[in-house]
Design a protein around this motif. Structure first.
Motif, PDB file in Angstrom:
ATOM      1  N   GLY A 101       0.846  -1.192   0.000  1.00 43.42           N
ATOM      2  CA  GLY A 101       0.000   0.000   0.000  1.00 43.42           C
ATOM      3  C   GLY A 101       0.884   1.246   0.000  1.00 43.42           C
ATOM      4  N   SER A 102       0.265   2.381  -0.378  1.00 45.40           N
ATOM      5  CA  SER A 102       1.073   3.605  -0.305  1.00 45.40           C
ATOM      6  C   SER A 102       1.296   3.990   1.147  1.00 45.40           C
ATOM      7  N   GLN A 103       0.460   3.451   2.033  1.00 49.79           N
ATOM      8  CA  GLN A 103       0.672   3.688   3.472  1.00 49.79           C
ATOM      9  C   GLN A 103       2.059   3.193   3.875  1.00 49.79           C
ATOM     10  N   TYR A 127      -4.151  14.513   4.882  1.00 51.13           N
ATOM     11  CA  TYR A 127      -4.610  13.119   5.002  1.00 51.13           C
ATOM     12  C   TYR A 127      -4.265  12.574   6.393  1.00 51.13           C
ATOM     13  N   TYR A 169       4.579  17.531   2.456  1.00 50.66           N
ATOM     14  CA  TYR A 169       3.691  16.429   2.064  1.00 50.66           C
ATOM     15  C   TYR A 169       2.412  17.021   1.495  1.00 50.66           C
ATOM     16  N   VAL A 171      -1.230  16.086  -1.224  1.00 45.64           N
ATOM     17  CA  VAL A 171      -2.047  15.204  -2.079  1.00 45.64           C
ATOM     18  C   VAL A 171      -2.593  16.106  -3.193  1.00 45.64           C
ATOM     19  N   ASN A 176      -7.698  13.917  -0.196  1.00 44.28           N
ATOM     20  CA  ASN A 176      -8.360  13.381   0.988  1.00 44.28           C
ATOM     21  C   ASN A 176      -7.899  14.268   2.128  1.00 44.28           C
ATOM     22  N   ASP A 204       1.623  12.577  -2.904  1.00 48.27           N
ATOM     23  CA  ASP A 204       0.845  11.354  -2.653  1.00 48.27           C
ATOM     24  C   ASP A 204      -0.383  11.394  -3.572  1.00 48.27           C
ATOM     25  N   PRO A 206      -3.120   8.997  -4.814  1.00 52.34           N
ATOM     26  CA  PRO A 206      -3.933   7.787  -5.014  1.00 52.34           C
ATOM     27  C   PRO A 206      -5.154   8.011  -5.896  1.00 52.34           C
ATOM     28  N   TYR A 207      -5.564   9.297  -6.078  1.00 53.26           N
ATOM     29  CA  TYR A 207      -6.874   9.558  -6.703  1.00 53.26           C
ATOM     30  C   TYR A 207      -6.806  10.131  -8.110  1.00 53.26           C
ATOM     31  N   THR A 233      -0.718   4.227  -5.723  1.00 50.89           N
ATOM     32  CA  THR A 233      -1.276   2.958  -5.261  1.00 50.89           C
ATOM     33  C   THR A 233      -2.263   2.419  -6.284  1.00 50.89           C
ATOM     34  N   SER A 235      -4.792   0.792  -5.010  1.00 52.72           N
ATOM     35  CA  SER A 235      -5.925   0.533  -4.108  1.00 52.72           C
ATOM     36  C   SER A 235      -7.251   1.064  -4.637  1.00 52.72           C
ATOM     37  N   LYS A 236      -7.226   2.215  -5.320  1.00 48.65           N
ATOM     38  CA  LYS A 236      -8.494   2.833  -5.725  1.00 48.65           C
ATOM     39  C   LYS A 236      -8.906   2.441  -7.137  1.00 48.65           C
ATOM     40  N   ARG A 243      -3.082  -4.670  -1.471  1.00 47.06           N
ATOM     41  CA  ARG A 243      -2.031  -3.849  -0.865  1.00 47.06           C
ATOM     42  C   ARG A 243      -0.857  -3.601  -1.815  1.00 47.06           C
TER      43      ARG A 243
HETATM   44  C1  LIG Z   1      -4.129  10.354   0.429  1.00 53.92           C
HETATM   45  C2  LIG Z   1      -3.990   8.900   0.706  1.00 53.92           C
HETATM   46  N1  LIG Z   1      -2.762   8.366   0.759  1.00 53.92           N
HETATM   47  C3  LIG Z   1      -2.581   7.049   1.001  1.00 53.92           C
HETATM   48  C4  LIG Z   1      -3.651   6.210   1.225  1.00 53.92           C
HETATM   49  C5  LIG Z   1      -3.378   4.773   1.549  1.00 53.92           C
HETATM   50  O1  LIG Z   1      -3.733   3.939   0.538  1.00 53.92           O
HETATM   51  P1  LIG Z   1      -3.146   2.450   0.376  1.00 53.92           P
HETATM   52  O2  LIG Z   1      -2.240   2.182   1.541  1.00 53.92           O
HETATM   53  O3  LIG Z   1      -4.310   1.556   0.316  1.00 53.92           O
HETATM   54  O4  LIG Z   1      -2.378   2.488  -0.892  1.00 53.92           O
HETATM   55  C6  LIG Z   1      -4.950   6.720   1.192  1.00 53.92           C
HETATM   56  C7  LIG Z   1      -6.109   5.838   1.461  1.00 53.92           C
HETATM   57  O5  LIG Z   1      -7.211   6.219   1.666  1.00 53.92           O
HETATM   58  C8  LIG Z   1      -5.120   8.109   0.924  1.00 53.92           C
HETATM   59  O6  LIG Z   1      -6.339   8.659   0.892  1.00 53.92           O
END
Ligand SMILES: Cc1ncc(COP(=O)(O)O)c(C=O)c1O
Length: 399
Positions: A101-103, A127, A169, A171, A176, A204, A206-207, A233, A235-236, A243
């Protein structure tokens, strides 16, 4: 056993997550929750996953199940290099790092870049998961002002001129929690500033692919490649449970991220990386993305129409061109945590915006609404309930 005394001092600042409590309550049966932040289960490409599970096994055989390189499964790194090209991000795949995950990247960055009291610049609001990843390393957050077009370059420059930061940092797309997108002019200005101040920026993203209308903006990574860690990521746009996150970082940041990751999990699941490689390589993402957007766009429309109809006229909110969130602002002095408790009693929930601010207590009158997980009728009903609760609170004169 009495375990409390064994805990590292770090745990004291990690704290229990109030937002987790809200999500727990919000997931009770009968509750309509706009509090979550996860993709719709209907957006997962089930048929494609069935198909590529067989292809991945046939193509990669036992390699798909073996230990692998910390940096990531080479076919996935190659496929990601192709995926990034149209965004203006040039890599041969060697400098990409695949993470859980990007987390996983955010935690790694905290670990290698933050000492106690290091300054870290973040958007206002930012975020929550990034704050959770960085906070255990004890940074001092510098909140940079934002408006409808994202971070204000002048505010960033003023902060950097005062004192250096370890990194900025942000987004950039459909942020988010606000749904805002950084304008092109601001990207150019911020790229120039970080180069002038020789500052690292974590982008960052993801969207970015969940754009419903309008033209995609250049990533900061394309504008200032040596100063930006690009984080993203699948993920979306694929499935979050797999992950699969990744980053493209300048040396030596990338090298240290690899060492940090070795100590965490050796590498991200090889099999899941093989699935992701097939998803990208065979063009499934390109074909599936319009389906995800086709699911979310009318949901967002329904939410915004209902807000227009039921929210008090004094409220303001964002109207994003994509992503998963809408951000609203009530009247100054309103306490959205208290309002949310009342809304939950009526069967609808949101996330109070204050959790997304680095400085405790800021943003008490704000809230985040997610619209990806409910259908249009359900969203309408939830906003009707929330609108009534807001009107009641205002009528009772205690905002
Ligand atoms: C801005 C942002 N960064 C990172 C993540 C983490 O995403 P993941 O770990 O699933 O890639 C999210 C998830 O909601 C997010 O909104």
């Amino acid at each position: 056993m009495h375990a409390e005394p064994m805990l590292a001092r770090r745990t004291q600042i990690m704290g229990a997550s109030a937002i987790r409590e809200i999500l727990k309550v919000a997931s009770r049966p009968g509750m309509i929750s706009l509090a979550g932040g996860i993709p719709a289960a209907e957006s997962f490409p089930m048929g494609i996953i069935r198909e590529i599970t067989a292809t991945a096994l046939a193509t990669y055989g036992a390699d798909a199940l073996q230990y692998g390189l910390t940096e990531g499964f080479p076919p996935l790194r190659n496929a990601l290099a192709e995926y990034l090209k149209p965004k203006g991000i040039i890599t041969d795949g060697q400098d990409l790092l695949i993470t859980s995950g990007s987390q996983g990247v955010l935690d790694g960055l905290g670990k290698i870049l933050i000492d106690p009291a290091s300054r870290v610049a973040v958007e206002t609001p930012t975020y929550l998961g990034a704050l959770q990843a960085f906070t255990p390393y004890e940074p001092r957050y510098v909140q940079i002002e934002t408006d409808d077009h994202g971070m204000l370059p002048d505010a960033l420059e003023a902060a950097l001129a005062r004192d250096p930061v370890r990194f900025v940092y942000l987004v950039p797309n459909f942020q988010n929690p606000t749904g805002r997108t950084l304008s092109h002019a601001r990207r150019v200005a911020i790229a120039a500033i970080i180069q002038r101040y020789d500052t690292l920026l974590v982008e960052d993203d993801p969207y970015g692919d969940l754009r419903y209308r309008g033209t995609p903006q250049s990533p900061l990574k394309a504008l200032a490649p040596d100063h930006v860690v690009y984080v993203s990521t699948l993920s979306k746009v694929f499935a979050p449970g797999l992950r699969i996150g990744f980053c493209l970082a300048p040396e030596p940041i990338r090298r240290w991220l690899v060492l940090a990751k070795q100590g965490v999990d050796l590498h991200t699941s090889t099999f899941n990386q093989a699935l992701a490689a097939e998803y990208l390589r065979a063009g499934h993402l390109r074909r599936h993305l319009p389906r995800i957007i086709g699911l979310y766009r009318p949901r967002q429309r329904a939410l915004l129409d209902a807000m227009e109809r039921f929210f008090p006229p004094a409220f303001t909110w964002t109207r994003p061109d994509g992503g998963m969130f809408v951000w609203a602002q009530g009247l100054r002095g309103m306490d959205m945590q208290a309002v949310n408790r009342r809304a939950i009693e009526r069967g609808a929930a949101f996330v109070p915006g204050t959790f997304f601010f680095a400085r405790p207590g800021d943003g008490r009158e704000t809230l985040r609404l997610n619209y990806t997980m409910a259908d249009e009728q359900t969203l309408f009903r939830a906003i009707e309930v929330l609108g009534r609760v807001f009107e009641e609170v205002l009528a009772q004169g205690h905002p």
